[in-house]
Design a protein around this motif. Structure first.
Motif, PDB file in Angstrom:
ATOM      1  N   GLY A 259       0.870   7.078   0.767  1.00 29.85           N
ATOM      2  CA  GLY A 259       0.204   7.962   0.229  1.00 29.85           C
ATOM      3  C   GLY A 259       0.035   9.352   1.065  1.00 29.85           C
ATOM      4  N   LEU A 260      -0.046   9.229   2.467  1.00 22.31           N
ATOM      5  CA  LEU A 260      -0.191  10.305   3.222  1.00 22.31           C
ATOM      6  C   LEU A 260       0.993  11.042   3.339  1.00 22.31           C
ATOM      7  CD1 LEU A 260      -2.660   8.821   5.828  1.00 22.31           C
ATOM      8  CD2 LEU A 260      -3.235  10.617   4.399  1.00 22.31           C
ATOM      9  N   ARG A 261       2.151  10.081   3.619  1.00 21.69           N
ATOM     10  CA  ARG A 261       3.469  10.840   3.782  1.00 21.69           C
ATOM     11  C   ARG A 261       3.629  11.716   2.420  1.00 21.69           C
ATOM     12  NH1 ARG A 261       5.281   5.752   6.568  1.00 21.69           N
ATOM     13  NH2 ARG A 261       5.138   4.747   4.711  1.00 21.69           N
ATOM     14  N   HIS A 262       3.327  11.129   1.207  1.00 26.59           N
ATOM     15  CA  HIS A 262       3.751  12.038  -0.108  1.00 26.59           C
ATOM     16  C   HIS A 262       2.816  13.162   0.105  1.00 26.59           C
ATOM     17  CE1 HIS A 262       5.671   8.589  -1.477  1.00 26.59           C
ATOM     18  NE2 HIS A 262       6.124   9.171  -2.292  1.00 26.59           N
ATOM     19  N   LYS A 263       1.781  13.066   0.493  1.00 31.08           N
ATOM     20  CA  LYS A 263       0.863  14.313   0.476  1.00 31.08           C
ATOM     21  C   LYS A 263       1.336  15.531   1.549  1.00 31.08           C
ATOM     22  CE  LYS A 263      -2.603  14.268  -1.852  1.00 31.08           C
ATOM     23  NZ  LYS A 263      -2.675  14.598  -3.378  1.00 31.08           N
ATOM     24  N   ALA A 264       1.731  14.760   2.632  1.00 26.65           N
ATOM     25  CA  ALA A 264       2.280  15.665   3.533  1.00 26.65           C
ATOM     26  C   ALA A 264       3.393  16.459   3.158  1.00 26.65           C
ATOM     27  CB  ALA A 264       2.523  14.974   4.840  1.00 26.65           C
ATOM     28  N   ILE A 265       4.261  15.686   2.318  1.00 23.86           N
ATOM     29  CA  ILE A 265       5.244  16.595   1.945  1.00 23.86           C
ATOM     30  C   ILE A 265       5.158  17.551   0.836  1.00 23.86           C
ATOM     31  CG2 ILE A 265       7.651  16.328   0.615  1.00 23.86           C
ATOM     32  CD1 ILE A 265       7.954  13.470   1.708  1.00 23.86           C
ATOM     33  N   GLU A 266       4.231  17.134  -0.183  1.00 25.43           N
ATOM     34  CA  GLU A 266       3.702  17.921  -1.277  1.00 25.43           C
ATOM     35  C   GLU A 266       3.071  19.309  -0.691  1.00 25.43           C
ATOM     36  OE1 GLU A 266       1.256  15.332  -3.843  1.00 25.43           O
ATOM     37  OE2 GLU A 266       0.031  17.421  -4.013  1.00 25.43           O
ATOM     38  N   LYS A 267       2.384  18.986   0.204  1.00 27.19           N
ATOM     39  CA  LYS A 267       1.529  20.188   0.684  1.00 27.19           C
ATOM     40  C   LYS A 267       2.335  21.134   1.767  1.00 27.19           C
ATOM     41  CE  LYS A 267      -2.939  19.134  -0.687  1.00 27.19           C
ATOM     42  NZ  LYS A 267      -4.211  18.930  -0.601  1.00 27.19           N
ATOM     43  N   GLY A 268       3.412  20.561   2.156  1.00 23.09           N
ATOM     44  CA  GLY A 268       4.444  21.222   2.874  1.00 23.09           C
ATOM     45  C   GLY A 268       3.862  21.387   4.407  1.00 23.09           C
ATOM     46  N   VAL A 269       3.199  20.677   4.827  1.00 20.20           N
ATOM     47  CA  VAL A 269       2.483  20.866   6.357  1.00 20.20           C
ATOM     48  C   VAL A 269       3.652  20.453   7.238  1.00 20.20           C
ATOM     49  CG1 VAL A 269       0.212  19.877   5.429  1.00 20.20           C
ATOM     50  CG2 VAL A 269       1.811  18.470   6.568  1.00 20.20           C
ATOM     51  N   LYS A 270       3.251  20.612   8.499  1.00 16.01           N
ATOM     52  CA  LYS A 270       4.240  20.457   9.414  1.00 16.01           C
ATOM     53  C   LYS A 270       4.366  19.013   9.695  1.00 16.01           C
ATOM     54  CE  LYS A 270       5.235  21.624  14.170  1.00 16.01           C
ATOM     55  NZ  LYS A 270       5.022  20.554  15.048  1.00 16.01           N
ATOM     56  N   ILE A 271       5.613  18.508   9.641  1.00 13.37           N
ATOM     57  CA  ILE A 271       5.926  16.965   9.723  1.00 13.37           C
ATOM     58  C   ILE A 271       6.174  16.706  11.045  1.00 13.37           C
ATOM     59  CG2 ILE A 271       7.688  15.172   9.124  1.00 13.37           C
ATOM     60  CD1 ILE A 271       6.384  16.420   6.578  1.00 13.37           C
ATOM     61  N   ALA A 272       5.209  15.873  11.360  1.00 13.27           N
ATOM     62  CA  ALA A 272       5.362  15.232  13.039  1.00 13.27           C
ATOM     63  C   ALA A 272       6.477  14.609  13.446  1.00 13.27           C
ATOM     64  CB  ALA A 272       4.144  14.532  13.274  1.00 13.27           C
ATOM     65  N   GLU A 273       7.069  13.823  12.690  1.00 14.24           N
ATOM     66  CA  GLU A 273       8.335  13.273  13.027  1.00 14.24           C
ATOM     67  C   GLU A 273       9.601  13.495  12.141  1.00 14.24           C
ATOM     68  OE1 GLU A 273       8.817  11.522  15.736  1.00 14.24           O
ATOM     69  OE2 GLU A 273       6.927  11.320  16.540  1.00 14.24           O
ATOM     70  N   PRO A 274      10.023  14.769  12.187  1.00 16.29           N
ATOM     71  CA  PRO A 274      11.108  15.406  11.087  1.00 16.29           C
ATOM     72  C   PRO A 274      12.540  14.226  11.137  1.00 16.29           C
ATOM     73  CG  PRO A 274      11.000  16.845  13.129  1.00 16.29           C
ATOM     74  CD  PRO A 274       9.612  15.820  13.257  1.00 16.29           C
ATOM     75  N   ASP A 275      12.727  13.709  12.366  1.00 17.15           N
ATOM     76  CA  ASP A 275      13.758  12.839  12.309  1.00 17.15           C
ATOM     77  C   ASP A 275      13.660  11.426  11.334  1.00 17.15           C
ATOM     78  OD1 ASP A 275      14.851  14.369  14.338  1.00 17.15           O
ATOM     79  OD2 ASP A 275      14.615  12.892  16.143  1.00 17.15           O
ATOM     80  N   VAL A 276      12.422  11.061  11.407  1.00 17.28           N
ATOM     81  CA  VAL A 276      12.187   9.988  10.340  1.00 17.28           C
ATOM     82  C   VAL A 276      12.383  10.557   8.789  1.00 17.28           C
ATOM     83  CG1 VAL A 276      10.597   8.318   9.547  1.00 17.28           C
ATOM     84  CG2 VAL A 276      10.663   8.766  11.928  1.00 17.28           C
ATOM     85  N   LEU A 277      11.689  11.431   8.499  1.00 17.06           N
ATOM     86  CA  LEU A 277      11.804  12.154   7.232  1.00 17.06           C
ATOM     87  C   LEU A 277      13.270  12.511   6.966  1.00 17.06           C
ATOM     88  CD1 LEU A 277      10.764  13.227   4.627  1.00 17.06           C
ATOM     89  CD2 LEU A 277      10.600  15.421   5.699  1.00 17.06           C
ATOM     90  N   ASN A 278      14.047  13.055   7.855  1.00 18.97           N
ATOM     91  CA  ASN A 278      15.424  13.273   7.713  1.00 18.97           C
ATOM     92  C   ASN A 278      16.194  11.920   7.496  1.00 18.97           C
ATOM     93  OD1 ASN A 278      18.354  13.924   8.092  1.00 18.97           O
ATOM     94  ND2 ASN A 278      18.046  14.463  10.328  1.00 18.97           N
ATOM     95  N   PHE A 279      15.923  10.843   8.055  1.00 19.92           N
ATOM     96  CA  PHE A 279      16.711   9.696   7.926  1.00 19.92           C
ATOM     97  C   PHE A 279      16.384   9.307   6.533  1.00 19.92           C
ATOM     98  CE2 PHE A 279      16.200   4.925   7.690  1.00 19.92           C
ATOM     99  CZ  PHE A 279      17.594   4.562   7.896  1.00 19.92           C
ATOM    100  N   HIS A 280      14.934   9.043   6.053  1.00 21.99           N
ATOM    101  CA  HIS A 280      14.651   8.799   4.636  1.00 21.99           C
ATOM    102  C   HIS A 280      15.552   9.483   3.468  1.00 21.99           C
ATOM    103  CE1 HIS A 280      11.824   5.825   5.973  1.00 21.99           C
ATOM    104  NE2 HIS A 280      10.859   6.656   6.237  1.00 21.99           N
TER     105      HIS A 280
END
Ligand code: SF4
Lengths: 296, 178
Positions: free
Chosen positions: B92-113
Motif C-alpha cells: 500500500g505504501l509503495r503504491h502511494k509513494a509512486i502515486e504521489k511522486g515522492v522521492k523513491i528511497a531505493e530506485p534500483d528496486v523500483l527499476n527492477f520491478h
C-alpha cells in the motif's frame, strides 16, 4: 487382513494421480534441472503432471509491489485456465501464494467474483484445489515405489533449507503446513539430516539483483551455518532459493546446493543426472561420487 | 513530545483503505523486526513504519527505504501475534509513494520491478536476461556482476530467448484493465 493390506497397497500404487502443473517462470525459464527432476520424480511415483496450457507469470514480487491491478489479473487468468476437476499443483512458493490468495479472495468476495467472471468469461470454480508440490507426500507413500528405501541416500549429510516456503500471509495461515517434510522424507530415504537453525531465513529473492550486498550477507550466513553444522550439501525445494544460494554465497569453498527433486529422483533410481548437474554452479558430482550415489 | 492534530488519521485511513489491512491493532511487540533478515538495509523497522503511518508522518513513511527493501516474504506476518499482513501494508505504501511522486528511497528496486513487469507485458512471462540487461542499462552499470552473468549464461541459467504466452490479447487486456 494381511492379504487385504497387500491388495490395498497395490491399489494405491496403481492409481495414477493427475494434476495440472503450474511451473512458473523460475522453473520454466531458468531452473531447468529442477523441472526435469521434478517431472522425473512424479512419473516414477505414478503421478501425471500436465503443464497448465498457456499459463502466464503469476506477477512475482513485482506486480503486487507496483501495480495492484496487474497483480490481481495475472493470477486470475491462470485460475481460469485450469481444467475442471483437476487439482493445480505448484512448485514455486511465491507463485503458490499469489494464486492461492487470489483464489481465496475471489471465493470470499462477490464483487471480485463478478469481475473475474466478466474478465475471463468463465464461471468461478468453487472446488478448485490449489496445492503445493509438498502435498504429494500426503497422497502417496514412497514405500509403495521403492524397496529398501532407507538405503538409498547413503547417509549423505544434508541441510534442508526452506527459505520463505513455510511462511504464509495471515489469509493462508490455516492452510496445510509442511514443516519438516523434507527432513522426514529425506531421512526415510537414508539421508543424514543436519539441523542448522537457518532453514527458514529468506534467501533475499530479487534483492540479489537490486541489493546484492544485502543478499550476499544473508546467503553467506545461511551456507556457512550449514557448513559449520556439518552439512555436505544444502537441499532446497525452490529454484529461486537455489539460484541465490549458488550465486550469492561469498565463500570460496561453498558446499553444493541440490534440488529436493534431484535427490528424490536419484533415490528412485533416475539416471538422467547428466542433464541436471552441469547446470549447477557448485558441482555436486564429486560429493555424490564420494558418497557412492553416483558411479563413474 | 509529538503533538498530533486530527489530520494524522487521514493518511492512516488512506493506507488502511488501500491495503485492506487494519494495522492499528499492532502491539509494537517488534516480532516482525526481530525476524526480518533484511532489517539492516532498512532505515525504519517494519513496526516503526506502521508507527509512522499511525502518526500521520506521511512524507517520512513514503520516502523511507524500508518499504522498498521489504521483499514481502511473510516471515514477519507468519509470526505477528496480531496476524497483520505487514507486506500488504508495505505494498500500500509503495503504491502511494509512486502515486504521489515522492522521492523513491531505493530506485534500483523500483527499476527492477518495472523491468520485470515490462517483460511480463511483452511476453506474458518474465525474461531474466532482458530484465538484467535493461536493468543494468538504466543503471549505467555494466561491470558489476559481469563475471557472474557470463557464468550463468554458460551454466544455462539465463535462457537467451523468452518463453512466451500464445494468447497475446489476454496479456494486453491485463495490462489495460483498470
Ligand atoms: S509483529 Fe505484528 S504486532 Fe508485533 S510489532 Fe510487528 S506488526 Fe506489530
Amino acid at each position: 487382513m494381511k492379504k487385504f493390506l497387500k491388495k490395498n497397497k497395490n491399489n494405491r500404487s496403481s492409481e495414477r494421480l493427475r494434476f495440472s502443473f503450474f511451473p512458473g517462470c523460475a522453473l520454466k525459464v531458468s531452473g531447468h534441472e529442477s523441472t526435469l527432476s521434478l517431472l522425473k520424480f512424479c512419473d516414477s511415483v505414478n503421478i501425471e503432471l500436465k503443464e497448465l496450457e498457456d499459463w502466464n507469470c503469476c506477477g512475482s514480487s513485482s506486480a503486487h509491489s507496483i501495480d495492484h491491478n496487474v497483480a490481481k489479473h495475472l493470477p486470475m487468468r491462470n485460475i481460469s485456465l485450469v481444467p475442471k476437476g483437476i487439482p493445480l499443483l505448484i512448485a514455486c512458493p511465491s507463485c503458490l501464494i499469489r494464486l492461492k490468495s487470489t483464489y481465496l479472495k475471489i471465493k470470499e468476495d462477490e464483487n471480485l467474483r463478478q469481475e473475474y467472471e466478466e474478465a475471463w468469461g468463465k464461471p468461478f470454480d468453487e472446488d478448485l484445489e490449489i496445492i503445493h508440490f509438498f502435498e504429494i507426500f500426503n497422497r502417496i507413500r514412497l514405500e509403495d515405489y521403492i524397496n529398501h528405501l532407507e538405503e538409498k541416500l547413503k547417509k549423505i549429510k544434508v541441510a534442508p533449507y526452506y527459505g520463505c516456503m513455510l511462511s504464509m500471509p495471515p489469509n493462508l495461515r490455516f492452510e496445510n503446513n509442511y514443516s519438516g517434510i523434507m527432513e522426514k522424507t529425506l531421512s526415510k530415504l537414508g539421508a543424514d539430516i543436519i539441523p542448522f537453525g537457518y532453514a527458514n531465513m529468506c534467501c533475499g529473492t530479487y534483492l540479489s539483483v537490486a541489493k546484492p550486498q544485502l543478499a550476499q550477507k544473508v546467503v553467506t550466513q545461511i551456507v556457512s551455518k550449514a557448513m559449520e553444522a556439518g552439512a555436505e550439501c544444502l537441499v532446497t525445494a525452490c529454484s529461486m532459493c537455489h539460484l541465490n544460494l549458488e550465486i550469492r554465497c561469498a565463500l570460496e569453498n561453498s558446499i553444493p546446493v541440490l534440488h529436493f527433486s534431484e535427490l528424490l529422483s536419484m533415490a528412485l533410481g533416475a539416471e538422467d543426472q547428466k542433464k541436471w548437474f552441469p547446470r549447477h554452479i557448485v558441482d555436486p558430482v564429486p560429493l555424490l561420487k564420494k558418497r557412492g550415489l553416483l558411479v563413474s | 513530545m509529538i503533538n498530533l492534530g486530527n489530520e494524522h488519521h487521514e493518511f492512516a485511513d488512506e493506507i488502511k483503505a488501500d491495503s485492506g489491512i487494519n494495522f492499528n491493532v499492532c502491539l509494537h511487540c517488534k516480532t516482525c523486526a526481530n525476524g526480518c533478515p533484511f532489517i539492516e538495509g532498512m532505515d525504519y523497522a517494519p513496526n516503526a513504519v506502521i508507527r509512522l503511518v499511525q502518526l500521520g508522518l506521511e512524507d517520512v513513511a513514503l520516502e523511507c527505504s524500508s518499504i522498498w527493501i521489504c521483499v514481502g516474504y511473510n516471515t514477519c506476518s507468519s509470526y505477528c501475534p496480531m496476524a497483520i499482513d505487514i507486506p500488504a501494508v508495505m505494498d500500500g505504501l509503495r503504491h502511494k509513494a509512486i502515486e504521489k511522486g515522492v522521492k523513491i528511497a531505493e530506485p534500483d528496486v523500483l527499476n527492477f520491478h518495472t523491468e520485470v513487469l515490462n517483460t511480463v507485458k511483452k511476453y506474458g512471462r518474465t525474461h531474466k536476461l532482458e530484465i538484467m540487461m535493461r536493468y543494468k542499462l538504466k543503471k549505467m552499470d555494466f561491470l558489476s556482476d559481469m563475471g557472474l552473468g557470463l557464468k550463468m549464461l554458460k551454466k544455462r541459467k539465463l535462457d537467451l530467448t523468452p518463453s512466451k504466452v500464445q494468447d497475446k490479447k489476454a496479456i494486453e487486456k491485463i495490462f489495460k484493465e483498470k
